[in-house]
Design an enzyme around this catalytic site. Structure first.
Site, PDB file in Angstrom:
ATOM      1  N   GLN A 121      -4.948  -5.774   2.033  1.00  0.00           N
ATOM      2  CA  GLN A 121      -3.606  -5.854   2.606  1.00  0.00           C
ATOM      3  C   GLN A 121      -3.347  -4.708   3.587  1.00  0.00           C
ATOM      4  O   GLN A 121      -2.813  -4.910   4.674  1.00  0.00           O
ATOM      5  CB  GLN A 121      -2.566  -5.812   1.479  1.00  0.00           C
ATOM      6  CG  GLN A 121      -1.132  -5.901   1.974  1.00  0.00           C
ATOM      7  CD  GLN A 121      -0.847  -7.240   2.634  1.00  0.00           C
ATOM      8  OE1 GLN A 121      -1.153  -8.280   2.070  1.00  0.00           O
ATOM      9  NE2 GLN A 121      -0.280  -7.217   3.832  1.00  0.00           N
TER      10      GLN A 121
ATOM     11  N   ARG B 185     -10.195 -11.067  -7.224  1.00  0.00           N
ATOM     12  CA  ARG B 185      -8.800 -10.733  -7.519  1.00  0.00           C
ATOM     13  C   ARG B 185      -8.663 -10.855  -9.018  1.00  0.00           C
ATOM     14  O   ARG B 185      -8.379 -11.930  -9.543  1.00  0.00           O
ATOM     15  CB  ARG B 185      -7.811 -11.650  -6.798  1.00  0.00           C
ATOM     16  CG  ARG B 185      -6.383 -11.429  -7.284  1.00  0.00           C
ATOM     17  CD  ARG B 185      -5.315 -12.114  -6.482  1.00  0.00           C
ATOM     18  NE  ARG B 185      -5.082 -11.430  -5.225  1.00  0.00           N
ATOM     19  CZ  ARG B 185      -4.022 -11.639  -4.448  1.00  0.00           C
ATOM     20  NH1 ARG B 185      -3.093 -12.503  -4.809  1.00  0.00           N
ATOM     21  NH2 ARG B 185      -3.885 -10.993  -3.303  1.00  0.00           N
TER      22      ARG B 185
ATOM     23  N   CYS C 174       4.056  -7.218   2.141  1.00  0.00           N
ATOM     24  CA  CYS C 174       2.786  -7.947   2.016  1.00  0.00           C
ATOM     25  C   CYS C 174       2.990  -9.431   1.717  1.00  0.00           C
ATOM     26  O   CYS C 174       2.093 -10.233   1.965  1.00  0.00           O
ATOM     27  CB  CYS C 174       1.919  -7.311   0.940  1.00  0.00           C
ATOM     28  SG  CYS C 174       2.630  -7.399  -0.716  1.00  0.00           S
TER      29      CYS C 174
ATOM     30  N   HIS D 152      -4.743  -2.501  -3.319  1.00  0.00           N
ATOM     31  CA  HIS D 152      -4.849  -3.743  -2.523  1.00  0.00           C
ATOM     32  C   HIS D 152      -5.319  -3.385  -1.108  1.00  0.00           C
ATOM     33  O   HIS D 152      -4.584  -3.516  -0.130  1.00  0.00           O
ATOM     34  CB  HIS D 152      -3.482  -4.427  -2.484  1.00  0.00           C
ATOM     35  CG  HIS D 152      -3.517  -5.862  -2.020  1.00  0.00           C
ATOM     36  ND1 HIS D 152      -4.691  -6.527  -1.728  1.00  0.00           N
ATOM     37  CD2 HIS D 152      -2.516  -6.760  -1.800  1.00  0.00           C
ATOM     38  CE1 HIS D 152      -4.401  -7.767  -1.350  1.00  0.00           C
ATOM     39  NE2 HIS D 152      -3.099  -7.931  -1.382  1.00  0.00           N
TER      40      HIS D 152
ATOM     41  N   ASP E 239       7.750  -4.057  -1.404  1.00  0.00           N
ATOM     42  CA  ASP E 239       7.010  -5.119  -2.094  1.00  0.00           C
ATOM     43  C   ASP E 239       7.893  -5.595  -3.243  1.00  0.00           C
ATOM     44  O   ASP E 239       8.935  -4.978  -3.532  1.00  0.00           O
ATOM     45  CB  ASP E 239       5.662  -4.556  -2.606  1.00  0.00           C
ATOM     46  CG  ASP E 239       4.729  -5.620  -3.190  1.00  0.00           C
ATOM     47  OD1 ASP E 239       5.001  -6.824  -3.016  1.00  0.00           O
ATOM     48  OD2 ASP E 239       3.729  -5.233  -3.836  1.00  0.00           O
TER      49      ASP E 239
ATOM     50  N   ARG F 122      -4.103 -10.949   8.184  1.00  0.00           N
ATOM     51  CA  ARG F 122      -5.031 -10.923   7.046  1.00  0.00           C
ATOM     52  C   ARG F 122      -6.316 -11.663   7.423  1.00  0.00           C
ATOM     53  O   ARG F 122      -7.417 -11.256   7.052  1.00  0.00           O
ATOM     54  CB  ARG F 122      -4.386 -11.577   5.811  1.00  0.00           C
ATOM     55  CG  ARG F 122      -3.223 -10.815   5.190  1.00  0.00           C
ATOM     56  CD  ARG F 122      -3.664  -9.525   4.502  1.00  0.00           C
ATOM     57  NE  ARG F 122      -4.662  -9.745   3.497  1.00  0.00           N
ATOM     58  CZ  ARG F 122      -4.427 -10.099   2.232  1.00  0.00           C
ATOM     59  NH1 ARG F 122      -3.186 -10.224   1.822  1.00  0.00           N
ATOM     60  NH2 ARG F 122      -5.414 -10.279   1.369  1.00  0.00           N
TER      61      ARG F 122
HETATM   62  N1  NVA Z   1       2.235  -6.007  -5.869  1.00  0.00           N
HETATM   63  C1  NVA Z   1       2.074  -7.440  -5.798  1.00  0.00           C
HETATM   64  C2  NVA Z   1       1.312  -7.791  -4.569  1.00  0.00           C
HETATM   65  C3  NVA Z   1       1.076  -9.269  -4.384  1.00  0.00           C
HETATM   66  C4  NVA Z   1       0.292  -9.564  -3.134  1.00  0.00           C
HETATM   67  C5  NVA Z   1       1.359  -7.936  -7.051  1.00  0.00           C
HETATM   68  O1  NVA Z   1       0.446  -7.272  -7.538  1.00  0.00           O
HETATM   69  O2  NVA Z   1       1.747  -8.996  -7.568  1.00  0.00           O
HETATM   70  N1   CP Z   2      -0.194 -10.345   0.224  1.00  0.00           N
HETATM   71  C1   CP Z   2      -1.032 -11.072  -0.542  1.00  0.00           C
HETATM   72  O1   CP Z   2      -2.061 -10.596  -1.001  1.00  0.00           O
HETATM   73  O2   CP Z   2      -0.655 -12.358  -0.701  1.00  0.00           O
HETATM   74  P1   CP Z   2      -1.282 -13.418  -1.722  1.00  0.00           P
HETATM   75  O3   CP Z   2      -0.933 -12.949  -3.120  1.00  0.00           O
HETATM   76  O4   CP Z   2      -0.606 -14.699  -1.367  1.00  0.00           O
HETATM   77  O5   CP Z   2      -2.760 -13.461  -1.519  1.00  0.00           O
END
Ligand code: NVA
Ligand code: CP
Length: 300
Positions: free
Chosen positions: A133, A103, A258, A130, A218, A286
């Site tokens: 997800q 990540r 998500c 992602h 989101d 997940r």
């Molecule tokens: N779009 C959000 C998703 C978090 C799981 C981000 O990138 O922060």
């Molecule tokens: N939806 C998701 O990826 O959550 P986290 O950021 O908590 O991993």
């Protein structure tokens, strides 16, 4: 050749559907107490330069449940965070583990890492996509309503990483995707150009939700964009998924997010905590989707 999971469009419908079907079986087995040690003595390295609850917990618990081990590597604690090249890190880390989950902010860096890794690489959220997800989202839809093929999915809000994987999924799984984003917050032009089939764009979030089978949103401010919070709050007014919007969707429409969510911003509390919301199943799935993915990537 080493298998990777970086974007949906690197994989066929058959492979993705098999992962989802296997996730549903693994969930049932897990709930019945069946022990599965298929990844005994295997190690997953998990590299994070952004926060995570669901992704970290599900990969770590998933590896444990499959008899293996997950290694949490915060970017701040490994030499990558001090400037060791991504290529050198990939060679070294992949020589010691069986798969690497990343990540990290830059999608390009995940691709670069995968080129030098001789073990499977998993994109666990980048600035562009992602995919982990959306595996869980598709699994959840299938469990609740059956095939998503031909259904109307609506994305309300930021045309972000999660939205962009929905664009890829629409093409592969054959659902209609309508995106309603404020001006200036649409998906990247490269995604708009690449994924035209099955995708509609709509200026009005109310109109977009009409006869929807699934409404998804989101956060307005993704990780890394915190300095834009204030300007985003005003740009996204009118893009809150609320009961009024859900009332024009099909009566059996589902709501997904998500998570983490901000009640009162991108979604009203009565929608996310209401009976059309499946966010808790979506989050819990997940775990099972990731286990199926790990088995697909690591098992001989
Ligand atoms: N779009 C959000 C998703 C978090 C799981 C981000 O990138 O922060
Ligand atoms: N939806 C998701 O990826 O959550 P986290 O950021 O908590 O991993």
């Amino acid at each position: 050749m080493t298998k990777h999971f970086i974007d949906f469009d690197n994989l066929s419908f058959e492979v993705l559907q098999d992962i989802i079907n296997r996730a549903i079986i693994l969930k049932k087995d897990h709930n019945e107490g069946v022990i599965n040690n298929s990844l005994k003595n295997k190690t997953l390295a998990m590299i994070f330069d952004k926060s995570s609850t669901r992704t970290r917990v599900s990969f770590e618990a998933g590896m444990t449940q499959l008899g293996g081990h997950a290694l949490f590597l915060s970017n701040n604690d490994i030499q990558l965070g001090r400037g060791e090249p991504i290529t050198d890190s990939a060679i070294v880390i992949s020589s010691m583990v069986d798969a690497v989950m990343l990540r990290i902010s830059s999608h390009e860096d995940i691709i670069e890492f995968s080129k030098y890794s001789n073990k499977p690489v998993i994109n666990a959220l980048s600035d562009l996509s992602h995919p982990c997800q959306i595996l869980a989202d598709l699994m959840t839809y299938q469990e609740q309503r059956g095939s998503i093929n031909g259904k109307k999915v609506v994305w309300i809000g930021d045309g972000n990483n999660v939205c962009q994987t929905y664009m890829q999924a629409a093409e592969i799984f054959g659902f209609e995707l309508t995106i309603a984003s404020p001006k200036g917050y649409e998906p990247n032009q490269s995604f708009v150009e690449s994924y035209q089939n099955n995708i509609n764009y709509c200026n009005s979030s109310m109109d977009a939700c009409e006869v929807a089978d699934l409404v998804v949103t989101d956060v307005w401010t993704s990780m890394g964009k915190e300095s834009e919070q204030k300007q985003r709050e005003s740009a996204f007014k009118g893009y809150q998924v609320n009961q009024k919007m859900m009332s024009v969707a099909n009566s059996d429409a589902l709501f997904m997010h998500c998570l983490p969510a901000h009640r009162g911003e991108e979604v009203s509390a009565d929608v996310i905590d209401g009976k059309q919301s499946v966010v808790w199943d979506e989050a819990a799935n997940r775990l099972h989707a990731q286990k199926a993915l790990l088995l697909y990537l690591i098992e001989a």
